[in-house]
Design a protein around this motif. Structure first.
Motif, PDB file in Angstrom:
ATOM      1  N   UNK A  17     -20.885   4.636  -5.796  1.00  0.00           N
ATOM      2  CA  UNK A  17     -20.917   4.324  -7.231  1.00  0.00           C
ATOM      3  C   UNK A  17     -20.588   5.565  -8.061  1.00  0.00           C
ATOM      4  N   UNK A  18     -21.129   6.719  -7.658  1.00  0.00           N
ATOM      5  CA  UNK A  18     -20.846   7.960  -8.378  1.00  0.00           C
ATOM      6  C   UNK A  18     -19.377   8.335  -8.278  1.00  0.00           C
ATOM      7  N   UNK A  19     -18.796   8.178  -7.092  1.00  0.00           N
ATOM      8  CA  UNK A  19     -17.378   8.483  -6.909  1.00  0.00           C
ATOM      9  C   UNK A  19     -16.530   7.553  -7.761  1.00  0.00           C
ATOM     10  N   UNK A  20     -16.894   6.285  -7.793  1.00  0.00           N
ATOM     11  CA  UNK A  20     -16.164   5.312  -8.606  1.00  0.00           C
ATOM     12  C   UNK A  20     -16.213   5.647 -10.086  1.00  0.00           C
ATOM     13  N   UNK A  21     -17.373   6.037 -10.558  1.00  0.00           N
ATOM     14  CA  UNK A  21     -17.498   6.406 -11.975  1.00  0.00           C
ATOM     15  C   UNK A  21     -16.688   7.666 -12.291  1.00  0.00           C
ATOM     16  N   UNK A  22     -16.725   8.634 -11.385  1.00  0.00           N
ATOM     17  CA  UNK A  22     -15.965   9.864 -11.600  1.00  0.00           C
ATOM     18  C   UNK A  22     -14.471   9.562 -11.663  1.00  0.00           C
ATOM     19  N   UNK A  23     -13.982   8.738 -10.739  1.00  0.00           N
ATOM     20  CA  UNK A  23     -12.565   8.368 -10.757  1.00  0.00           C
ATOM     21  C   UNK A  23     -12.208   7.597 -12.021  1.00  0.00           C
ATOM     22  N   UNK A  24     -13.088   6.747 -12.459  1.00  0.00           N
ATOM     23  CA  UNK A  24     -12.822   5.963 -13.667  1.00  0.00           C
ATOM     24  C   UNK A  24     -12.697   6.856 -14.890  1.00  0.00           C
ATOM     25  N   UNK A  25     -13.377   7.991 -14.891  1.00  0.00           N
ATOM     26  CA  UNK A  25     -13.285   8.911 -16.019  1.00  0.00           C
ATOM     27  C   UNK A  25     -12.121   9.893 -15.879  1.00  0.00           C
ATOM     28  N   UNK A  26     -11.863  10.372 -14.664  1.00  0.00           N
ATOM     29  CA  UNK A  26     -10.882  11.429 -14.454  1.00  0.00           C
ATOM     30  C   UNK A  26      -9.459  10.888 -14.335  1.00  0.00           C
ATOM     31  N   UNK A  27      -9.276   9.752 -13.684  1.00  0.00           N
ATOM     32  CA  UNK A  27      -7.947   9.227 -13.419  1.00  0.00           C
ATOM     33  C   UNK A  27      -7.119   8.992 -14.686  1.00  0.00           C
ATOM     34  N   UNK A  29      -7.279  10.523 -17.511  1.00  0.00           N
ATOM     35  CA  UNK A  29      -6.947  11.834 -18.067  1.00  0.00           C
ATOM     36  C   UNK A  29      -5.797  12.462 -17.278  1.00  0.00           C
ATOM     37  N   UNK A  30      -5.850  12.378 -15.952  1.00  0.00           N
ATOM     38  CA  UNK A  30      -4.795  12.928 -15.104  1.00  0.00           C
ATOM     39  C   UNK A  30      -3.476  12.202 -15.369  1.00  0.00           C
ATOM     40  N   UNK A  31      -3.497  10.882 -15.488  1.00  0.00           N
ATOM     41  CA  UNK A  31      -2.277  10.120 -15.732  1.00  0.00           C
ATOM     42  C   UNK A  31      -1.655  10.468 -17.075  1.00  0.00           C
ATOM     43  N   UNK A  33      -2.052  13.286 -18.751  1.00  0.00           N
ATOM     44  CA  UNK A  33      -1.578  14.663 -18.677  1.00  0.00           C
ATOM     45  C   UNK A  33      -0.260  14.767 -17.916  1.00  0.00           C
ATOM     46  N   UNK A  34      -0.152  14.077 -16.772  1.00  0.00           N
ATOM     47  CA  UNK A  34       1.087  14.144 -16.001  1.00  0.00           C
ATOM     48  C   UNK A  34       2.231  13.461 -16.743  1.00  0.00           C
ATOM     49  N   UNK A  35       1.958  12.397 -17.471  1.00  0.00           N
ATOM     50  CA  UNK A  35       2.986  11.752 -18.290  1.00  0.00           C
ATOM     51  C   UNK A  35       3.461  12.659 -19.405  1.00  0.00           C
ATOM     52  N   UNK A  36       2.541  13.390 -20.008  1.00  0.00           N
ATOM     53  CA  UNK A  36       2.901  14.326 -21.070  1.00  0.00           C
ATOM     54  C   UNK A  36       3.796  15.434 -20.516  1.00  0.00           C
ATOM     55  N   UNK A  37       3.471  15.938 -19.333  1.00  0.00           N
ATOM     56  CA  UNK A  37       4.299  16.971 -18.716  1.00  0.00           C
ATOM     57  C   UNK A  37       5.684  16.430 -18.366  1.00  0.00           C
ATOM     58  N   UNK A  38       5.746  15.183 -17.912  1.00  0.00           N
ATOM     59  CA  UNK A  38       7.037  14.597 -17.569  1.00  0.00           C
ATOM     60  C   UNK A  38       7.917  14.449 -18.802  1.00  0.00           C
TER      61      UNK A  38
END
Length: 156
Positions: A17-27, A29-31, A33-38
């Protein structure tokens, strides 16, 4: 009334559950950020950033601007690019030519279907100029390792 002998656990408090919540928050942001760089990496000015592309564009547009078209203007852009890169390989080194090939394909996706044949031609020319061992040292994954394939066929 029967009682269960297995211990009851609280739902939702495990590590999954903790891993799922972390991914739900971080993913997201990463997407973003990577789109902005592209988007930031794209040349939006419309003029080619590579001198190799400028030569290919000049050859293509030269036919419309002159009354008697030159021989270079009659050739396809990928042929002009290949010849320019072969000259660059002899004057600089294969690494510079491969970098400009990758830039040309990134800037003009229509050249992608000719990338493997150009990289293979660069590999064969590199063997003639630098020898098989030194030519192979410049190999990189441009156009599905076609440069290395050209080195191998020229050496073998």
């Amino acid at each position: 009334m029967k009682h269960s002998t297995t211990p009851q656990t609280r739902r939702g408090r495990g590590p999954a559950r903790r891993v799922g919540r972390t991914l739900a928050l971080v993913l997201p942001v990463v997407l973003v950020f990577s789109g902005t760089l592209a988007v930031a990496g794209v040349n939006w000015s419309g003029s080619p950033s590579s001198p190799v592309l400028a030569a290919a564009d000049t050859a293509v547009s030269g036919a419309s601007s002159s009354r008697a078209p030159s021989r270079a203007a009659e050739r396809a852009p990928h042929e002009v690019l290949r010849d320019t890169l072969l000259v660059e390989l002899q004057e600089e080194n294969p690494g510079v030519a491969l970098t400009h090939l990758q830039q040309a394909v990134n800037d003009r996706p229509s050249l992608a279907r000719h990338c493997t044949s150009i990289a293979r031609a660069l590999g064969k020319a590199a063997v003639r100029v630098y020898g098989p061992t030194r030519a192979q040292s410049y190999s990189r994954p441009v156009c599905d390792t076609s440069f290395a394939s050209g080195v191998l066929t020229a050496h073998g």
